[in-house]
Design a protein around this motif. Structure first.
Motif, PDB file in Angstrom:
ATOM      1  N   ARG A 216     -29.005   3.345 -14.511  1.00  0.00           N
ATOM      2  CA  ARG A 216     -29.403   1.865 -14.256  1.00  0.00           C
ATOM      3  C   ARG A 216     -30.984   2.415 -14.111  1.00  0.00           C
ATOM      4  O   ARG A 216     -31.942   1.684 -14.530  1.00  0.00           O
ATOM      5  CB  ARG A 216     -28.593   1.604 -13.175  1.00  0.00           C
ATOM      6  N   ASP A 217     -31.159   3.422 -13.287  1.00  0.00           N
ATOM      7  CA  ASP A 217     -32.602   3.807 -13.117  1.00  0.00           C
ATOM      8  C   ASP A 217     -33.177   4.254 -14.294  1.00  0.00           C
ATOM      9  O   ASP A 217     -34.611   3.546 -14.600  1.00  0.00           O
ATOM     10  CB  ASP A 217     -32.631   4.841 -12.106  1.00  0.00           C
ATOM     11  N   LYS A 220     -34.032   1.105 -16.275  1.00  0.00           N
ATOM     12  CA  LYS A 220     -35.166   0.359 -15.743  1.00  0.00           C
ATOM     13  C   LYS A 220     -36.628   0.848 -15.750  1.00  0.00           C
ATOM     14  O   LYS A 220     -37.737   0.217 -16.028  1.00  0.00           O
ATOM     15  CB  LYS A 220     -34.841   0.202 -14.097  1.00  0.00           C
ATOM     16  N   ILE A 223     -37.907   0.218 -19.383  1.00  0.00           N
ATOM     17  CA  ILE A 223     -38.466  -0.868 -19.538  1.00  0.00           C
ATOM     18  C   ILE A 223     -39.740  -1.166 -18.896  1.00  0.00           C
ATOM     19  O   ILE A 223     -40.680  -1.667 -19.576  1.00  0.00           O
ATOM     20  CB  ILE A 223     -37.402  -2.045 -18.949  1.00  0.00           C
ATOM     21  N   ALA A 224     -39.917  -0.708 -17.701  1.00  0.00           N
ATOM     22  CA  ALA A 224     -41.022  -0.821 -17.116  1.00  0.00           C
ATOM     23  C   ALA A 224     -42.190  -0.340 -17.900  1.00  0.00           C
ATOM     24  O   ALA A 224     -43.276  -0.720 -17.959  1.00  0.00           O
ATOM     25  CB  ALA A 224     -41.177  -0.240 -15.943  1.00  0.00           C
ATOM     26  N   PHE A 246     -27.310  -7.164 -16.563  1.00  0.00           N
ATOM     27  CA  PHE A 246     -28.227  -6.211 -15.824  1.00  0.00           C
ATOM     28  C   PHE A 246     -29.516  -6.143 -16.665  1.00  0.00           C
ATOM     29  O   PHE A 246     -30.434  -6.039 -16.112  1.00  0.00           O
ATOM     30  CB  PHE A 246     -27.367  -4.709 -15.756  1.00  0.00           C
ATOM     31  N   LEU A 247     -29.058  -6.007 -18.168  1.00  0.00           N
ATOM     32  CA  LEU A 247     -30.424  -6.032 -18.915  1.00  0.00           C
ATOM     33  C   LEU A 247     -31.367  -7.231 -18.634  1.00  0.00           C
ATOM     34  O   LEU A 247     -32.630  -7.027 -18.690  1.00  0.00           O
ATOM     35  CB  LEU A 247     -29.938  -5.765 -20.312  1.00  0.00           C
ATOM     36  N   GLU A 248     -30.650  -8.320 -18.917  1.00  0.00           N
ATOM     37  CA  GLU A 248     -31.528  -9.536 -18.768  1.00  0.00           C
ATOM     38  C   GLU A 248     -32.334  -9.441 -17.134  1.00  0.00           C
ATOM     39  O   GLU A 248     -33.438  -9.849 -17.252  1.00  0.00           O
ATOM     40  CB  GLU A 248     -30.336 -10.778 -18.521  1.00  0.00           C
ATOM     41  N   ALA A 249     -31.560  -9.293 -16.130  1.00  0.00           N
ATOM     42  CA  ALA A 249     -32.037  -9.409 -14.841  1.00  0.00           C
ATOM     43  C   ALA A 249     -33.386  -8.100 -14.871  1.00  0.00           C
ATOM     44  O   ALA A 249     -34.305  -8.364 -13.977  1.00  0.00           O
ATOM     45  CB  ALA A 249     -30.951  -8.841 -13.974  1.00  0.00           C
ATOM     46  N   ASN A 250     -33.343  -7.286 -15.669  1.00  0.00           N
ATOM     47  CA  ASN A 250     -34.422  -6.320 -15.527  1.00  0.00           C
ATOM     48  C   ASN A 250     -35.412  -6.371 -16.529  1.00  0.00           C
ATOM     49  O   ASN A 250     -36.302  -5.479 -16.858  1.00  0.00           O
ATOM     50  CB  ASN A 250     -33.643  -4.889 -15.561  1.00  0.00           C
ATOM     51  N   GLY A 251     -35.409  -7.368 -17.317  1.00  0.00           N
ATOM     52  CA  GLY A 251     -36.426  -7.971 -18.137  1.00  0.00           C
ATOM     53  C   GLY A 251     -36.552  -7.348 -19.614  1.00  0.00           C
ATOM     54  O   GLY A 251     -37.355  -7.184 -20.494  1.00  0.00           O
ATOM     55  N   CYS A 252     -35.098  -6.626 -19.952  1.00  0.00           N
ATOM     56  CA  CYS A 252     -35.305  -6.158 -21.316  1.00  0.00           C
ATOM     57  C   CYS A 252     -35.260  -7.451 -22.351  1.00  0.00           C
ATOM     58  O   CYS A 252     -35.009  -8.337 -22.118  1.00  0.00           O
ATOM     59  CB  CYS A 252     -33.681  -5.579 -21.505  1.00  0.00           C
TER      60      CYS A 252
END
Ligand code: C2E
Ligand code: MG
Ligand code: MG
Ligand code: MG
Length: 283
Positions: A216-217, A220, A223-224, A246-252
């Motif tokens: 997960r980290d 993230k 993506i950042a 998860f991907l959606e929530a983290n802006g993928c």
């Protein structure tokens, strides 16, 4: 081409498996004939944007129908093709076929989308690659901005020469992405020097994304980092809603995976496409 093909072929002798060698030679012979026998085919897998949800591309994935019945997946013959140099001929066929098919879909009135094609290391190093792609684009009439070449991190270790070649390809108007990202040795500094438009997060990080905190980290962070460099991120191997969430929530930005569609033959792929201007599925 023959010279190029023979350049780094190594004869490997595997003492413990004579029969394996025999099978390998048969496979190699058949692979050599696969083109003229028209046994190669491209399947297409949809790529979807998340904001908003829309089909934006396809990855062309090679399939080999060996003989009458046998079906061989690329994982089982691409390495051999790479080793023997056959990948140059096969890879050329792949690029031409993807562009031909893409142009046919555009001419049929479907909204153009990114056609992503995998390049092998040997293809990427091939001296005539830029000319080859230029002539395929010319010959097929496929719009360069809709062609994306997928390369892997390992091919760019020599940043100087890789970025030079990538720039020549970008000058043709084509896009370049890094496939299987996260499995290699890339650093932020190194990515900055490459003219890439997309990063494809490797499937291995997506698989356990619901449970593995490390994965997960990593996702993230990728993506950042990519967004800092104005690079689009697509996640590979998305199979379920939790991974998607998860991907959606983290802006993928984009997704490719069985959840949105498996690789399928062209006629089947065509059924999910939209006609220009309708914004929806034509029926
Ligand atoms: P790749 O480029 O990373 O392609 C993605 C692979 O993941 C494909 O396997 C695809 O079918 C699979 N995949 C996609 N979504 C999912 C999912 O949700 N779950 C799972 N479990 N798998 C998923 P495929 O088609 O077997 O291709 C394997 C590899 O072979 C490709 O990995 C690529 O490295 C290579 N390859 C395929 N076609 C070509 C080609 O035309 N030229 C070259 N040089 N290599 C190719
Ligand atoms: Mg790929
Ligand atoms: Mg990949
Ligand atoms: Mg790959």
């Amino acid at each position: 081409a023959a010279k190029e093909a023979g350049k780094d072929t190594y004869a490997v002798y595997d003492a413990h498996s004579e029969t394996q060698d025999g099978a390998r030679i048969l496979l190699e012979n058949d692979l050599r004939k696969s083109l003229e026998r028209r046994e190669l085919q491209l399947f297409y897998q949809p790529q979807v944007s998340l904001f908003p949800t829309r089909r934006i591309g396809a990855e062309a994935l090679l399939r080999w129908h060996r003989g009458q019945s046998e079906w061989i997946s690329p994982g089982d013959f691409i390495p051999l093709a790479e080793e023997t140099g056959l990948i140059l001929q096969i890879g050329e066929w792949v690029i031409r076929e993807a562009c031909r098919q893409g142009k046919q879909w555009i001419d049929a009135g479907y909204e153009p989308f990114i056609m992503a094609v995998n390049l092998s290391p040997r293809q990427f190093r091939q001296s005539g690659l830029v000319d080859l792609i230029r002539s395929i684009l010319h010959e097929t009439g496929y719009p360069p901005e809709y062609l994306e070449l997928e390369i892997t991190e390992g091919m760019t270790l020599d940043v100087e020469s890789a970025s030079g070649k990538m720039r020549q390809l970008r000058d043709l108007g084509v896009q370049i992405s890094i496939d299987d990202f996260g499995t290699g040795y890339s650093s932020l500094n190194y990515l900055k020097r490459l003219p890439i438009s997309r990063l494809k997060v490797d499937r291995s990080f997506v698989r356990d994304i619901e449970t593995d905190l490390g994965d997960r980290d990593i996702v993230k962070a990728i993506i950042a980092m990519a967004h800092n460099l104005k690079i689009t991120v697509i996640a590979e191997g998305v199979e379920n809603e939790d991974q998607l969430a998860f991907l959606e929530a983290n802006g993928c930005d984009e997704i490719q995976g069985y959840l949105f569609g498996r690789p399928v033959p062209p006629d089947e792929f065509e059924r999910g496409m939209t006609v220009q201007g309708t914004g929806g599925r034509h029926s």
